[in-house]
Design a protein around this motif. Structure first.
Motif, short mmCIF file in Angstrom:
data_model
loop_
_atom_site.label_atom_id
_atom_site.label_comp_id
_atom_site.label_asym_id
_atom_site.label_seq_id
_atom_site.Cartn_x
_atom_site.Cartn_y
_atom_site.Cartn_z
N GLU A 1 -6.03 1.81 -5.07
CA GLU A 1 -7.47 1.72 -4.81
C GLU A 1 -7.85 0.42 -4.12
N GLY A 2 -6.95 -0.54 -4.12
CA GLY A 2 -7.22 -1.83 -3.50
C GLY A 2 -5.97 -2.68 -3.51
N LEU A 3 -6.07 -3.85 -2.91
CA LEU A 3 -4.94 -4.78 -2.84
C LEU A 3 -5.42 -6.19 -3.15
N LEU A 4 -4.63 -6.92 -3.92
CA LEU A 4 -4.88 -8.34 -4.18
C LEU A 4 -3.90 -9.15 -3.35
N LEU B 1 -0.37 -11.74 -11.37
CA LEU B 1 -1.20 -10.99 -10.44
C LEU B 1 -1.19 -9.48 -10.78
N VAL B 2 -0.05 -8.97 -11.23
CA VAL B 2 0.02 -7.56 -11.64
C VAL B 2 -0.91 -7.32 -12.83
N ARG B 3 -0.92 -8.25 -13.79
CA ARG B 3 -1.82 -8.11 -14.94
C ARG B 3 -3.27 -8.17 -14.50
N LEU B 4 -3.58 -9.06 -13.56
CA LEU B 4 -4.95 -9.15 -13.04
C LEU B 4 -5.35 -7.83 -12.36
N ALA B 5 -4.45 -7.28 -11.57
CA ALA B 5 -4.72 -6.01 -10.87
C ALA B 5 -4.95 -4.86 -11.85
N LEU C 1 0.84 -1.21 0.00
CA LEU C 1 0.00 0.00 0.00
C LEU C 1 0.87 1.25 0.00
N GLU C 2 1.87 1.28 0.85
CA GLU C 2 2.75 2.44 0.98
C GLU C 2 3.60 2.68 -0.27
N ALA C 3 4.16 1.59 -0.82
CA ALA C 3 5.07 1.72 -1.96
C ALA C 3 4.33 1.81 -3.30
N GLY C 4 3.10 1.30 -3.34
CA GLY C 4 2.37 1.28 -4.60
C GLY C 4 2.92 0.26 -5.57
N ARG C 5 3.57 -0.77 -5.04
CA ARG C 5 4.12 -1.84 -5.90
C ARG C 5 4.01 -3.18 -5.15
N PRO C 6 4.15 -4.28 -5.88
CA PRO C 6 4.00 -5.60 -5.25
C PRO C 6 4.99 -5.83 -4.11
N ALA C 7 4.54 -6.64 -3.17
CA ALA C 7 5.40 -7.07 -2.07
C ALA C 7 5.16 -8.57 -1.89
N ARG C 8 6.21 -9.30 -1.64
CA ARG C 8 6.05 -10.75 -1.41
C ARG C 8 7.11 -11.24 -0.45
N THR C 9 6.79 -12.34 0.17
CA THR C 9 7.72 -12.99 1.09
C THR C 9 7.58 -14.49 0.97
N ASP C 10 8.70 -15.17 1.12
CA ASP C 10 8.70 -16.63 1.08
C ASP C 10 8.41 -17.23 2.46
N ASP C 11 8.63 -16.45 3.51
CA ASP C 11 8.44 -16.93 4.88
C ASP C 11 7.96 -15.75 5.74
N TYR C 12 6.68 -15.52 5.76
CA TYR C 12 6.09 -14.34 6.38
C TYR C 12 6.54 -14.15 7.83
N LEU C 13 6.49 -15.19 8.62
CA LEU C 13 6.79 -15.06 10.05
C LEU C 13 8.26 -14.83 10.35
N LYS D 1 3.45 -15.24 1.03
CA LYS D 1 2.37 -14.30 0.76
C LYS D 1 2.84 -13.29 -0.28
N MET D 2 1.90 -12.88 -1.12
CA MET D 2 2.18 -11.83 -2.09
C MET D 2 0.99 -10.87 -2.10
N VAL D 3 1.30 -9.58 -2.18
CA VAL D 3 0.27 -8.55 -2.23
C VAL D 3 0.60 -7.63 -3.40
N VAL D 4 -0.40 -7.38 -4.24
CA VAL D 4 -0.22 -6.51 -5.40
C VAL D 4 -1.27 -5.40 -5.34
N PRO D 5 -0.83 -4.15 -5.44
CA PRO D 5 -1.80 -3.04 -5.41
C PRO D 5 -2.59 -2.94 -6.71
N ILE D 6 -3.83 -2.53 -6.56
CA ILE D 6 -4.68 -2.18 -7.71
C ILE D 6 -4.56 -0.67 -7.85
N LEU D 7 -3.98 -0.24 -8.95
CA LEU D 7 -3.71 1.19 -9.16
C LEU D 7 -4.70 1.79 -10.15
#
Length: 94
Positions: free
Chosen positions: A67-70, A88-92, A22-34, A55-61
Motif C-alpha cells: 500500500e506504500g513504501l518507506l 523500519l519493518v516494525r514501523l511499516a 514494490l515488486e517483491a513486497g519485501r525490503p530492499a537496500r543498498t550500500d552504494d546506490y549508484l 538507501k533502504m526501502v520497506v513496503p507497507i503491507l
C-alpha cells in the motif's frame, strides 16, 4: 501492480530500489546506490544530485498487498544494518 507515486517520481515495479521493494513486497537496500548492479539507472541523476549513497526501502503491507513504501537515505558511506531494517519493518507494520 500499477505503481506508486513518490513526490514527482512514479515508482514502477522493478525500476530502481523502490521498484524492487514494490515488486517483491519485501525490503530492499543498498550500500552504494549508484554502483549497485541490481538497481536500474532510471533515477541515477536524481540520486547523484541529492548526494545519496545508501538507501533502504520497506513496503507497507496491508493484507499482503503493498500500500506504500518507506524510504530512508544516507548521504555518507554508512550502510544500513539488519537492525535498521528491522526497525523500519516494525514501523511499516504500524
Amino acid at each position: 501492480q500499477t505503481g506508486a507515486v513518490r513526490g514527482r517520481v512514479r515508482v514502477e515495479p522493478g525500476k530502481a530500489l523502490g521498484g524492487l521493494a514494490l515488486e517483491a513486497g519485501r525490503p530492499a537496500r543498498t550500500d552504494d546506490y549508484l554502483r549497485d548492479a541490481r538497481v536500474s539507472r532510471d533515477y541515477a541523476g536524481q540520486i547523484a544530485a541529492l548526494g545519496i549513497t545508501a538507501k533502504m526501502v520497506v513496503p507497507i503491507l496491508i493484507d499482503d498487498h503493498v500500500e506504500g513504501l518507506l524510504y530512508v537515505d544516507n548521504r555518507t558511506a554508512r550502510a544500513f544494518t539488519d537492525r535498521d531494517e528491522s526497525v523500519l519493518v516494525r514501523l511499516a507494520a504500524h
